[in-house]
Design a protein around this motif. Structure first.
Motif, PDB file in Angstrom:
ATOM      1  N   SER A  60      37.115  63.562  23.535  1.00 32.23           N
ATOM      2  CA  SER A  60      36.084  64.371  22.877  1.00 32.23           C
ATOM      3  C   SER A  60      36.660  65.125  21.683  1.00 32.23           C
ATOM      4  O   SER A  60      36.031  65.218  20.629  1.00 32.23           O
ATOM      5  CB  SER A  60      35.471  65.367  23.867  1.00 32.23           C
TER       6      SER A  60
ATOM      7  N   VAL B 195      34.862  62.498   8.653  1.00 35.51           N
ATOM      8  CA  VAL B 195      33.732  61.789   8.041  1.00 35.51           C
ATOM      9  C   VAL B 195      32.867  62.759   7.243  1.00 35.51           C
ATOM     10  O   VAL B 195      32.422  62.452   6.124  1.00 35.51           O
ATOM     11  CB  VAL B 195      32.889  61.080   9.121  1.00 35.51           C
ATOM     12  N   GLN B 196      32.641  63.955   7.778  1.00 35.06           N
ATOM     13  CA  GLN B 196      31.839  64.954   7.065  1.00 35.06           C
ATOM     14  C   GLN B 196      32.506  65.346   5.750  1.00 35.06           C
ATOM     15  O   GLN B 196      31.837  65.527   4.735  1.00 35.06           O
ATOM     16  CB  GLN B 196      31.623  66.180   7.950  1.00 35.06           C
TER      17      GLN B 196
ATOM     18  N   ARG C 166      34.851  63.015  13.452  1.00 35.04           N
ATOM     19  CA  ARG C 166      33.567  63.370  12.859  1.00 35.04           C
ATOM     20  C   ARG C 166      33.761  64.359  11.713  1.00 35.04           C
ATOM     21  O   ARG C 166      33.095  64.271  10.680  1.00 35.04           O
ATOM     22  CB  ARG C 166      32.654  63.966  13.926  1.00 35.04           C
TER      23      ARG C 166
ATOM     24  N   TYR D 118      37.262  62.664  18.923  1.00 39.77           N
ATOM     25  CA  TYR D 118      35.998  62.325  18.268  1.00 39.77           C
ATOM     26  C   TYR D 118      35.554  63.439  17.328  1.00 39.77           C
ATOM     27  O   TYR D 118      35.057  63.176  16.225  1.00 39.77           O
ATOM     28  CB  TYR D 118      34.915  62.072  19.322  1.00 39.77           C
ATOM     29  N   THR D 119      35.735  64.696  17.745  1.00 39.81           N
ATOM     30  CA  THR D 119      35.363  65.829  16.898  1.00 39.81           C
ATOM     31  C   THR D 119      36.180  65.835  15.612  1.00 39.81           C
ATOM     32  O   THR D 119      35.654  66.082  14.522  1.00 39.81           O
ATOM     33  CB  THR D 119      35.567  67.155  17.653  1.00 39.81           C
TER      34      THR D 119
END
Length: 223
Positions: A123, A133-134, A130, A126-127
């Motif tokens: 998790s 990507v942002q 992410r 993944y954070t």
């Protein structure tokens, strides 16, 4: 007043909220809290620090320096934001400087603990992914803005990024932003930004409050 422990602090950081109790305790043993004064560099472009930084309070700016020491403001970081992960992942120097805009407290997590946490907690990995990507999307929008929009459009987009909805179709930028700072965000001169801001005020699109906040009366998306 109760002194917060490192474990208390990391439990308040969304990035670490998915850690198990044992993982959180392990991170708490290695994390270091540091305070940076206004204007002090937290990380420097072109250098390595081998740590992940998480803002606890205060505010910091991400800055890159082009030729002739020209600064460009890439982003403004708020509490719970983190940075330094790219350098940890690819083992390359920092691609930008991060400077404290006001007195700022951060937590520093070293490379060893960072690389241990990722495979142990999908998790958290993944954070991090992410978040990368942002940032890439934000960079794409910045490139698009510089390539396709005129100064009016770039100033309007910069203002909208800082604004929050206060109802009745109005947006408010609570923190005072100088014309020079806006110029560094949009790649224009301070004089040109001042002319654009004055024109927006005269047209009734924005209103500068006595405390320096900016009220966006009309949507600026079409500019």
């Amino acid at each position: 007043m109760t002194m917060l422990t490192n474990l208390d602090l990391i439990r308040r950081v969304p990035l670490f909220s998915m850690l198990t109790q044992s993982q959180a305790a392990s991170v708490a043993e290695t994390v270091v809290k540091r305070r940076f004064k206004r204007g002090e560099m937290i990380v420097e472009q072109g250098k390595k620090t081998n740590a992940l930084f998480i803002l606890l309070n205060g505010r910091a700016r991400v800055i890159t320096t082009a030729g002739k020491n020209r600064e460009v403001i890439l982003a403004t970081l708020q509490p719970s934001n983190y940075f330094g992960e790219m350098s940890l992942i690819d083992n390359e120097p920092h691609s930008a400087t991060v400077r404290a805009e006001v007195q700022t407290d951060v937590l520093m997590l070293d490379r060893t603990e960072f690389t241990r946490c990722l495979p142990e907690n999908s998790s958290m990995a993944y954070t991090i992914m992410r978040g990368l990507v942002q940032r890439l999307r934000h960079a794409d929008r910045k490139i698009e803005s510089l390539a396709l929009l005129d100064v009016y459009g770039r100033v309007a987009r910069a203002l909208l990024e800082f604004a929050v909805d206060v109802g009745r179709g109005r947006l408010l930028i609570r923190e005072k932003i100088s014309r020079q700072d806006i110029a560094k965000m949009v790649g224009a001169s301070r004089e040109m930004v001042s002319r654009v801001m004055k024109d927006l005020e005269e047209r009734g699109l924005i209103q500068t409050q006595d405390n320096g906040a900016i009220l966006i009366v009309e949507r600026l998306d079409a500019l």
